[in-house]
Design a protein around this motif. Structure first.
Motif, PDB file in Angstrom:
ATOM      1  N   LEU A   8       0.839  -1.203   0.000  1.00 21.03           N
ATOM      2  CA  LEU A   8       0.000   0.000   0.000  1.00 21.03           C
ATOM      3  C   LEU A   8       0.868   1.245   0.000  1.00 21.03           C
ATOM      4  O   LEU A   8       0.623   2.199  -0.748  1.00 21.03           O
ATOM      5  CB  LEU A   8      -0.917  -0.016   1.220  1.00 21.03           C
ATOM      6  N   PHE A   9       1.919   1.227   0.823  1.00 17.01           N
ATOM      7  CA  PHE A   9       2.777   2.415   0.916  1.00 17.01           C
ATOM      8  C   PHE A   9       3.486   2.679  -0.402  1.00 17.01           C
ATOM      9  O   PHE A   9       3.654   3.831  -0.806  1.00 17.01           O
ATOM     10  CB  PHE A   9       3.786   2.241   2.052  1.00 17.01           C
ATOM     11  N   ASN A  10       3.909   1.606  -1.108  1.00 13.13           N
ATOM     12  CA  ASN A  10       4.534   1.797  -2.417  1.00 13.13           C
ATOM     13  C   ASN A  10       3.604   2.536  -3.368  1.00 13.13           C
ATOM     14  O   ASN A  10       4.007   3.504  -4.025  1.00 13.13           O
ATOM     15  CB  ASN A  10       4.885   0.440  -3.025  1.00 13.13           C
ATOM     16  N   TYR A  11       2.356   2.070  -3.438  1.00 11.01           N
ATOM     17  CA  TYR A  11       1.432   2.701  -4.390  1.00 11.01           C
ATOM     18  C   TYR A  11       1.060   4.104  -3.938  1.00 11.01           C
ATOM     19  O   TYR A  11       0.878   4.995  -4.768  1.00 11.01           O
ATOM     20  CB  TYR A  11       0.187   1.831  -4.571  1.00 11.01           C
ATOM     21  N   LEU A  12       0.949   4.305  -2.617  1.00 10.45           N
ATOM     22  CA  LEU A  12       0.660   5.659  -2.135  1.00 10.45           C
ATOM     23  C   LEU A  12       1.795   6.596  -2.492  1.00 10.45           C
ATOM     24  O   LEU A  12       1.579   7.772  -2.808  1.00 10.45           O
ATOM     25  CB  LEU A  12       0.445   5.651  -0.622  1.00 10.45           C
ATOM     26  N   THR A  13       3.049   6.083  -2.446  1.00 13.05           N
ATOM     27  CA  THR A  13       4.184   6.922  -2.819  1.00 13.05           C
ATOM     28  C   THR A  13       4.092   7.324  -4.284  1.00 13.05           C
ATOM     29  O   THR A  13       4.271   8.498  -4.626  1.00 13.05           O
ATOM     30  CB  THR A  13       5.495   6.160  -2.571  1.00 13.05           C
ATOM     31  N   VAL A  14       3.793   6.347  -5.150  1.00 15.65           N
ATOM     32  CA  VAL A  14       3.692   6.672  -6.577  1.00 15.65           C
ATOM     33  C   VAL A  14       2.564   7.677  -6.812  1.00 15.65           C
ATOM     34  O   VAL A  14       2.722   8.659  -7.547  1.00 15.65           O
ATOM     35  CB  VAL A  14       3.472   5.385  -7.392  1.00 15.65           C
ATOM     36  N   GLY A  16       1.327   9.827  -4.668  1.00 12.43           N
ATOM     37  CA  GLY A  16       1.709  11.132  -4.119  1.00 12.43           C
ATOM     38  C   GLY A  16       2.672  11.855  -5.037  1.00 12.43           C
ATOM     39  O   GLY A  16       2.567  13.075  -5.231  1.00 12.43           O
ATOM     40  N   ILE A  17       3.619  11.118  -5.640  1.00 13.50           N
ATOM     41  CA  ILE A  17       4.576  11.755  -6.548  1.00 13.50           C
ATOM     42  C   ILE A  17       3.846  12.293  -7.775  1.00 13.50           C
ATOM     43  O   ILE A  17       4.104  13.412  -8.228  1.00 13.50           O
ATOM     44  CB  ILE A  17       5.676  10.755  -6.947  1.00 13.50           C
ATOM     45  N   ILE A  48      -4.634   6.294  -8.284  1.00 15.35           N
ATOM     46  CA  ILE A  48      -3.725   5.224  -7.870  1.00 15.35           C
ATOM     47  C   ILE A  48      -3.837   4.989  -6.368  1.00 15.35           C
ATOM     48  O   ILE A  48      -3.909   3.847  -5.899  1.00 15.35           O
ATOM     49  CB  ILE A  48      -2.279   5.580  -8.267  1.00 15.35           C
ATOM     50  N   VAL A  51      -7.201   3.134  -5.585  1.00 12.56           N
ATOM     51  CA  VAL A  51      -7.190   1.713  -5.926  1.00 12.56           C
ATOM     52  C   VAL A  51      -6.323   0.943  -4.930  1.00 12.56           C
ATOM     53  O   VAL A  51      -6.670  -0.182  -4.517  1.00 12.56           O
ATOM     54  CB  VAL A  51      -6.702   1.532  -7.372  1.00 12.56           C
ATOM     55  N   ALA A  52      -5.210   1.564  -4.492  1.00 12.12           N
ATOM     56  CA  ALA A  52      -4.348   0.880  -3.526  1.00 12.12           C
ATOM     57  C   ALA A  52      -5.067   0.681  -2.195  1.00 12.12           C
ATOM     58  O   ALA A  52      -4.973  -0.382  -1.578  1.00 12.12           O
ATOM     59  CB  ALA A  52      -3.072   1.691  -3.326  1.00 12.12           C
ATOM     60  N   TRP A  53      -5.822   1.700  -1.764  1.00  8.91           N
ATOM     61  CA  TRP A  53      -6.583   1.540  -0.510  1.00  8.91           C
ATOM     62  C   TRP A  53      -7.644   0.459  -0.655  1.00  8.91           C
ATOM     63  O   TRP A  53      -7.879  -0.323   0.268  1.00  8.91           O
ATOM     64  CB  TRP A  53      -7.250   2.860  -0.107  1.00  8.91           C
TER      65      TRP A  53
END
Lengths: 148, 325
Positions: A8-14, A16-17, A48, A51-53
């Motif tokens: 989840l954190f990976n996709y949240l990072t993408v 957020g970027i 993104i 969908v990750a959440w």
């Protein structure tokens, strides 16, 4: 992935970027078309994350929200392009700085100090290399089709 | 100032020492520097170091992210994420609006791939079709109609010398704060993450049923599958709660066919289950979305027609304006 929270954190990072890039582009660029592309980029970042959440909670909610985001983005693009075309017909350019003419009386105008040199590769459109042989042209048809 | 900030619970929740040691933070910093060098308004000589900083930012961000189980999953995520982020950066750095739109379409392809990796196959395809197929193409049409020479002075500059560093810096700080608060809250970044990693390394040999109690995320997935069944049990046994609340629950949650099978998002029949959720639980929203599309269509036509009337009324004035521009 091993850890759902890490995924989840990976996709949240993408996401957020992408949102930050769209924010920077919206505030920095002056071409109205590019500004709206950047607004769509911010929506992509949010999609993104949603969908990750949804994957993290094993829930359809995130994907449903993204479907409605797609709907709203399509509406937004239609109206934004109509407005951009209107503004272009009035000003003759896509520069958002032209519309500082709507400012109050007595406010100083923003003036560009220096415009950097244009690079050679920016002067040309992206083109396709011509393929096949040139078709023969009928002079009678050319009379009717003056501008093709 | 510092006293006020340290009293803020949000501020205190960020593990500053871990954040400084994390590659993610340095990746954000390198990305900000590369954007400063690459975004229109900078000199041409800054291009090479800007690209170098961009590559460094991508590598650092990739290092800072979590690891997948298999090499294939990790490689596909890395490639798609790098494609998405890199082409999004190129879209805002290009001097020509046409190249910006094309790079944005490439970024959309990466986004669609990321959706497909997360059991959202329909959204992945729909994003590519709707965005890259329809919206970006329409944008390209407008650019080609409005800017036939393809390049103009305002694509090479931005708002004065101070605006760009301020905007890029604040966006980087915003992103860093979000990552620095979300990461520890999820137990990914910070002291908790290292403890978890060591615990996982020791537990790894044990069978899969031995979960760490703090790992609520893995459990939530299993729970939500059984949630629907639990809810129906609650509504059918009025002895635990009053009759009225049970009736209320029955009214607010209409019974859907085979609900527990619908509610899980992974597995077979993705499209069928997505459709049944969309057209049962979100039916009103679907109708509202259709109405919104119709209203937007009528609105766009109305805007264009109104402009045409005004231009037809005063052709001389419109011509003067365009000559000035």
């Amino acid at each position: 992935m091993a850890d759902p929270a890490a995924e989840l954190f990976n996709y949240l990072t993408v996401g957020g970027i992408l949102f930050a890039l769209g924010l920077i582009g919206f505030l920095v660029r002056r071409n109205m078309i590019v500004m709206f592309l950047c607004a769509e980029m911010m929506l992509q970042g949010i999609s993104i994350s949603l969908v990750a959440w949804g994957k993290y909670h094993a829930n359809w909610g995130g994907q449903m929200l993204v479907i409605f985001i797609l709907t709203v983005a399509a509406c937004e693009a239609a109206i934004a392009l109509a407005l951009v075309l209107m503004l272009f017909h009035r000003s003759g350019k896509l520069d958002i700085a032209f519309w500082q003419e709507m400012r109050e009386d007595g406010q100083p105008a923003y003036v560009d100090r220096e415009i950097p040199e244009e690079r050679e590769e920016d002067k040309v459109w992206p083109t396709l290399t011509p393929a096949g042989r040139l078709p023969s042209r009928d002079p009678e048809i050319d009379l009717h089709r003056s501008r093709v | 100032m510092t006293l006020m900030l340290s009293a803020n619970p949000l501020w205190a929740a960020i593990p500053w020492n871990d954040l400084i040691g994390s590659p993610l933070a340095w990746g954000v910093v390198a990305g900000a520097i590369s954007l400063l060098l690459l975004i229109p308004g900078s000199s041409q000589r800054a291009r090479t170091p800007g690209l170098g900083f961009a590559a460094a930012a991508l590598i650092l961000l990739g290092l800072g992210m979590g690891r997948a189980d298999s090499l294939g999953a990790q490689l596909s995520f890395w490639v798609l994420a790098a494609l998405t982020v890199g082409s999004a950066g190129a879209a805002i750095a290009m001097r020509s609006a046409v190249y910006s739109a094309i790079w944005f379409a490439v970024s959309l392809l990466g986004t669609g791939g990321l959706f497909c990796l997360q059991n959202a196959q329909f959204l992945g395809v729909a994003t590519v079709v709707v965005y890259a197929g329809a919206i970006v193409v329409t944008f390209l049409f407008v650019v080609m109609l409005a800017q036939p020479e393809g390049h103009d002075a305002y694509d090479r500059i931005s708002w004065g010398p101070l605006a760009k560093p301020v905007i890029v810096g604040s966006a980087a700080v915003l992103l860093g704060l979000v990552l620095g608060t979300v990461g520890p809250a999820l137990g990914v970044l910070g002291a908790k993450a290292t403890a978890k990693a060591t615990a996982k390394a020791t537990v790894k040999t044990a069978p899969e049923t031995a979960e760490t109690p703090s790992d609520s995320a893995a459990k939530s997935k299993a729970e939500s599958g059984a949630k629907a069944g639990v809810k129906t049990v609650v509504t059918e046994s009025p002895s635990t709660k009053g009759d009225e609340t049970a009736a209320g629950a029955a009214v607010t949650e209409p019974s859907l066919p085979n609900r527990s099978a619908i509610d899980t998002i992974d597995g077979r029949g993705h499209m069928a289950r997505l459709g049944s959720v969309l057209f049962s639980r979100h039916l009103l929203a679907v109708e509202l979305g259709g109405t919104l599309l119709l209203a937007a269509l009528v609105g766009a036509v109305a805007i264009v027609i109104q402009g045409r009337d005004e231009r037809a009324k005063q052709p001389a004035g419109a011509g003067e304006e365009r000559d000035n521009g």
